[in-house]
Write an enzyme that holds these catalytic residues in place. Sequence first.
Site, short mmCIF file in Angstrom:
data_model
loop_
_atom_site.label_atom_id
_atom_site.label_comp_id
_atom_site.label_asym_id
_atom_site.label_seq_id
_atom_site.Cartn_x
_atom_site.Cartn_y
_atom_site.Cartn_z
N CYS C 33 -4.02 41.01 -99.85
CA CYS C 33 -4.75 40.99 -100.91
C CYS C 33 -4.36 41.95 -101.98
O CYS C 33 -4.84 41.70 -103.30
CB CYS C 33 -6.34 41.24 -100.38
SG CYS C 33 -6.45 42.92 -99.91
N ASP C 35 -4.68 45.16 -102.28
CA ASP C 35 -5.19 46.50 -102.54
C ASP C 35 -4.21 47.55 -102.32
O ASP C 35 -3.54 47.41 -101.24
CB ASP C 35 -6.51 46.71 -101.64
CG ASP C 35 -7.65 46.08 -102.20
OD1 ASP C 35 -7.59 45.29 -103.31
OD2 ASP C 35 -8.58 46.06 -101.66
N CYS C 58 -10.38 46.50 -105.40
CA CYS C 58 -11.74 46.32 -105.68
C CYS C 58 -12.56 47.38 -105.87
O CYS C 58 -12.44 48.47 -105.39
CB CYS C 58 -12.33 44.94 -104.86
SG CYS C 58 -12.54 45.64 -103.10
N CYS C 102 -10.18 45.14 -95.69
CA CYS C 102 -9.25 44.74 -96.47
C CYS C 102 -9.17 45.98 -97.63
O CYS C 102 -8.18 46.17 -97.98
CB CYS C 102 -9.80 43.51 -97.44
SG CYS C 102 -9.54 42.04 -96.39
#
Lengths: 400, 400, 124, 124
Positions: C33, C35, C58, C102
């Site tokens: 993802c 991150d 995020c 995540c």
Amino acid sequence: MRVKYFDHIASNPLLPEVLEAMMPYFKEQYGNPMSMYDLGMNAKGAIDTAREQVAKLINAKPSEIIFTSSGAESNNFALKGMALARQDNGKHLIISKAEHHSVMNTARSLEKQGFVVTYVPVDEYGMVDPETVKKSITKETTVISIIHASSEVGTIEPIKEIAAIAMEHKICFHTDAVATAGNIPVDVKDLGVDALSMSAHQFYGPKGAAAMYLKTGQRILPLIYGGIQEGGRRAGTENVPAIAGMGKAAELADAELPKRMAHVRQLRDRLTEGILKIEKVHATGHPEHRLPGLASFVVEYIEGEGMLLLLLAKGIYAASGSACTSKALKASPVLISMGVPVSMAHGSIVFSLGIGNTQEDIDLCVEEFPQIVNRLRAMSPFAKEGWGAMPAEGDSKEGA
Amino acid sequence: MRVKYFDHIASNPLLPEVLEAMMPYFKEQYGNPMSMYDLGMNAKGAIDTAREQVAKLINAKPSEIIFTSSGAESNNFALKGMALARQDNGKHLIISKAEHHSVMNTARSLEKQGFVVTYVPVDEYGMVDPETVKKSITKETTVISIIHASSEVGTIEPIKEIAAIAMEHKICFHTDAVATAGNIPVDVKDLGVDALSMSAHQFYGPKGAAAMYLKTGQRILPLIYGGIQEGGRRAGTENVPAIAGMGKAAELADAELPKRMAHVRQLRDRLTEGILKIEKVHATGHPEHRLPGLASFVVEYIEGEGMLLLLLAKGIYAASGSACTSKALKASPVLISMGVPVSMAHGSIVFSLGIGNTQEDIDLCVEEFPQIVNRLRAMSPFAKEGWGAMPAEGDSKEGA
Amino acid sequence: MYSAKLMDHFTNPRNVGEITDADGMGMEGNPTCGDTMKLFIKVKDDVITDAKFQTFGCGAAIAVSSMITEMAKGKTLTEALAITKESVADELDGLPPQKMHCSNLGADALRKAIEDYRSKHVQG
Amino acid sequence: MYSAKLMDHFTNPRNVGEITDADGMGMEGNPTCGDTMKLFIKVKDDVITDAKFQTFGCGAAIAVSSMITEMAKGKTLTEALAITKESVADELDGLPPQKMHCSNLGADALRKAIEDYRSKHVQG
Ligand SMILES: Cc1ncc(COP(=O)(O)O)c(C=O)c1O
Ligand SMILES: Cc1ncc(COP(=O)(O)O)c(C=O)c1O
């Protein structure tokens, strides 16, 4: 705080006139449209009127409109219904890599039933090349389905050209016009399509009402079997109020289309100009062949969700195609298929404008957005050094 | 003239409290439930609440409720989804001859895909014999679907017994509870079913919202593929207002069930008593195991539509299973499968009562109905001589 | 979706930035993802005296970074190594399930920063 | 669904009943749906002086019966034989399409009644 709703592609507010058109069918006119008495015939009349209104919006005949419950249902119905009705002629389908989940995943389900699907690519603007579609055609091809405009990057596909190729090869052609019908001119005769999906909540109509256009004479198998509603092509007691609302919304869209388009286009251009002043921000999708109300970007070095949360704090509602912001935790497959690196797709931000937005809303956004980007970049390990420090990219099957 | 609506089985009026529960989602709360901001999360919250309310009504877990757009969709989803998910185990299904079109025609469509379907008969009361179901089971049987109660004659089937037989044979069992859920106690645990269909407009909720109960762990293939709505089992933007309304309607039904049942049962018994005083009128369906609000008859020597029209002139709304009154122009297959001669099925009349009906309404009907029958019999060539003069009976594929 | 406490740490993150003369640095990323977190520590007498972060990700990832730097400061290295994903999430009044695995990279980045410090100060 | 005129003929049907000393009787039925009509005529000097009907069937079938007896009265047999399904439907301001072929038995019953009369009065 005034709501600055820039996420019309997710869903539209309902127009008060539309709600008003629905109310009688929640109140006095509660009959089943199949019933032969006044209560039923009035409900049936509402459906007939809506059918005419929806048909007029897309230049179809009323008998060519089949009401469904969502754009997703229309897409499933079109793809499965047309492919299965023609499976004796062949089992090859063509769709693009820019399709909505409801086309993409339906095609995948057909693959499990023995169909072969070709997924034609899109270019860096998200555009399908009609020649590539043509080259993908085999003797077995029975259905081609290409999205009219992507709800993620706004690119409008060359449907007319592709439909002509399909017709030339006597192949059934469907387009997912959920993002376009009611928002830009959609003329089924001019486009030359055999089937088309549309959804009311995308043009200020209610959720729960949608339609499929099916050209007279085109064979299809029902998705929902049962009674003789919708000419036996889609069973189930009709959602009369929502259908009446869809009709009213279609009538209003038809009447106001040029005005609405001019309004959102002007706002979108103002927004785009403002946002592209920020460095390392790139517009996505085709610069000209695009939905008039949709502005989409990738912002380097930061991630979509952070932008959305800080925008929200200012009353601005937007969307992102980043993995973290999708409930499925997948980065926008459309951005990926356009060749946008996964790292940059994380910085996706999409503003979709509507008739209720004002210039002040846009100006506020243009003023606030650079500060939001700066604030997030100040926290980013990449902002100074660039993407070099990025960990190896995966296939984005899961996300943050 | 006061409307005396005795056709609740066709559709129910919407309760004002239900409409009120829907309104916020037509107005301020227009977000897409998939969106992460307040407008979306509030819409999502409404769906979650409705899921709990619907689950409670039938004693299921919220995660076992899948919202759909109609009872017909639920039935198609259940039958096709369960049969196709199990086709490696076998391709034999069992349904009854008293099923609704949406089960019957789905089964027929599966026959075209290579499934074998056994249609178990019903007795003169419209009742399925669990032993017959048991005897129809083969090693290939994967799904059994039997209607909970017929909307045409009101007979409640021995679902618990049949479900136990299915479970014993490790066969998936579905029941179409569209006519029962919200009208009589329906407890999925007690019944022992694996899947169940229900529809909001049958219990004073809105058209356009329905549900399928699917027991935890039961496999199913989606009918509508696409996004991850309803846990990936039913794609499409959710009809938030209608779902919220269905939840409210379920809550009210749950709270008021005994009161509502007592009300309609008392009215129905009064109506039945009055109508059976007319000679050559026969009650249809089971005398005890029946929907509390449903009274159904065949009136000899006359035809249903004439009765309906003359009742309407008195403000009384009823239904008939005669060929002439069905838009499909077919006599009720349920009556025929119960052994009612086609000639007598023409004289079908069905009164389905609801919470808004009063004793005065019933008394008026009991007073007017004999005169209506007499008036039509006075015109009938059979009233004096009996059925002897009847032309040869066809298979009632077409009708008047 | 997010708790008030998490939103506070996202909107007013503590300890953002680099420590140019850090004693240890740990970088952790979720490759699927994207991150990514960089965590810097200053250590004195086996105690973390300062911590800063840079994070791409995020809202949850940023809040986790802010929270773990707060949690780490003042702790001995052994205490700091006992901080887990779960304890960070608890301090934030919970994380949505899909964010748990995540965006919750803080504990791993901190561990790497401590390892980095130890590798440079083996006999320290 | 039905025109006002049709509803009038259904609600107040003309010429209901038997003619016990009829000069001709015709019976017509649609076996698949059961609509059945008996039509009685009195004839004098080749002119239909009276007509009555008995009908089992839907609203349309009853209205058709009422209308055709009205249309027949006063007509010569030849004129009466020229009455068609379509002319009856027209006189009723139209019939719904699905009723056109199922309930519109009047013209056939009348033809049979006239044939019945003629067969009994061949040399009449
Ligand atoms: C291009 C496109 N197709 C299909 C759909 C699905 O339509 P619905 O939301 O009515 O299910 C959407 C949803 O927004 C869409 O944007
Ligand atoms: C027994 C039964 N099953 C299924 C249905 C179909 O449900 P819906 O009207 O929601 O499509 C009905 C409709 O009344 C019904 O009575």
